[in-house]
Scaffold this active site. Structure first.
Site, PDB file in Angstrom:
ATOM      1  CB  SER A 117      -0.966  -0.037   1.181  1.00 27.55           C
ATOM      2  OG  SER A 117      -1.980   0.930   1.039  1.00 27.55           O
ATOM      3  CD  GLN A 118       1.924   6.368   3.478  1.00 23.32           C
ATOM      4  OE1 GLN A 118       2.630   7.347   3.696  1.00 23.32           O
ATOM      5  NE2 GLN A 118       0.885   6.079   4.252  1.00 23.32           N
ATOM      6  CG  ASP A 195      -7.098  -2.568  -3.283  1.00 20.61           C
ATOM      7  OD1 ASP A 195      -7.423  -1.493  -2.756  1.00 20.61           O
ATOM      8  OD2 ASP A 195      -6.079  -3.193  -2.970  1.00 20.61           O
TER       9      ASP A 195
END
Length: 228
Positions: A117-118, A195
């Site tokens: 993710s990040q 997602d």
């Protein structure tokens, strides 16, 4: 003759005193080293990326690993209100600093980066640009494989995409984006259509499933890039 013998003895003594340190430094450098980066709001460490980090360590005994130290914030109170963009910028700088420093210490070690993710976004920035600092020179060359999972920078059409997503994430690269300065052949980026973070879906749970769903595939890709 006595002077020559003494000089030789001093030279040997000097060599003996320095060699163990140099040998120790070389011996402490594994063939493979993994940097992992966690997703937003997760406690310091590898986050969900840890499952794949462990798989790489199991595949290559003796592999070292290190979590990128960065805020992993998204504006929540626990981060003091730090913004997502500020956190990602700090994370990108942390990646460049950590990978560069490690390469200087262990120039022959092959590096793998795994971000979730990040965490995927900050490795994406460091390899492909878009947030100021990027890896360069020998440090960039040392990165042999890069795995992004649920990366908000995801954009449809990128050559390293894997999964069912046919849209962009909430921080999507522009259409036609090309990764630079890294060679895109070292990257795999995993994102599915359900997602809501790396794509435009509405199933937040699917965002956490990439190691379970694609971990074996990602490990096979990493193995194809490592020569250890």
């Amino acid at each position: 003759m006595k002077f020559t013998t003494t000089a030789a003895a001093l030279s040997l003594a000097s060599l003996a005193s320095s060699t163990p340190v140099e040998l120790s430094e070389r011996q402490s450098c594994p063939k493979v080293y993994v940097f992992g980066a966690r997703e937003t709001t997760v406690s310091p460490g590898y986050g969900t990326a840890g499952g794949l980090v462990q798989q790489v360590q199991n595949a290559y005994p003796g592999t070292g690993a290190e979590a990128i130290v960065y805020p992993a914030c998204g504006g929540q109170a626990s981060c003091g209100g730090a913004s997502y963009d500020s956190s990602a910028s700090q994370g990108t700088a942390a990646v460049v600093k950590a990978v560069t420093a490690y390469n200087q210490k262990c120039p022959d070690t092959q590096i793998v980066v795994i971000g979730y993710s990040q965490g995927g976004q900050i490795f994406d920035n460091a390899l492909c640009g878009g947030a100021g600092q990027t890896l360069s020179g020998n440090a960039l060359k040392a990165v042999k494989a890069a795995i992004f999972m649920g990366d908000p920078h995801n954009q449809v059409g990128l050559p390293y995409n894997v999964g069912t997503c046919q849209a962009g994430g909430f921080a999507a690269r522009p259409q036609g984006f090309k990764c630079s300065p890294a060679d895109s052949s070292i990257i795999k980026s995993y994102c599915d259509s359900s997602d809501p973070y790396c794509c435009n879906g509405n199933d937040a749970n699917s965002h956490q499933q990439y190691v379970n769903k694609y971990g074996s595939q990602a490990l096979a890709f990493i193995k194809s890039k490592i020569t250890a």
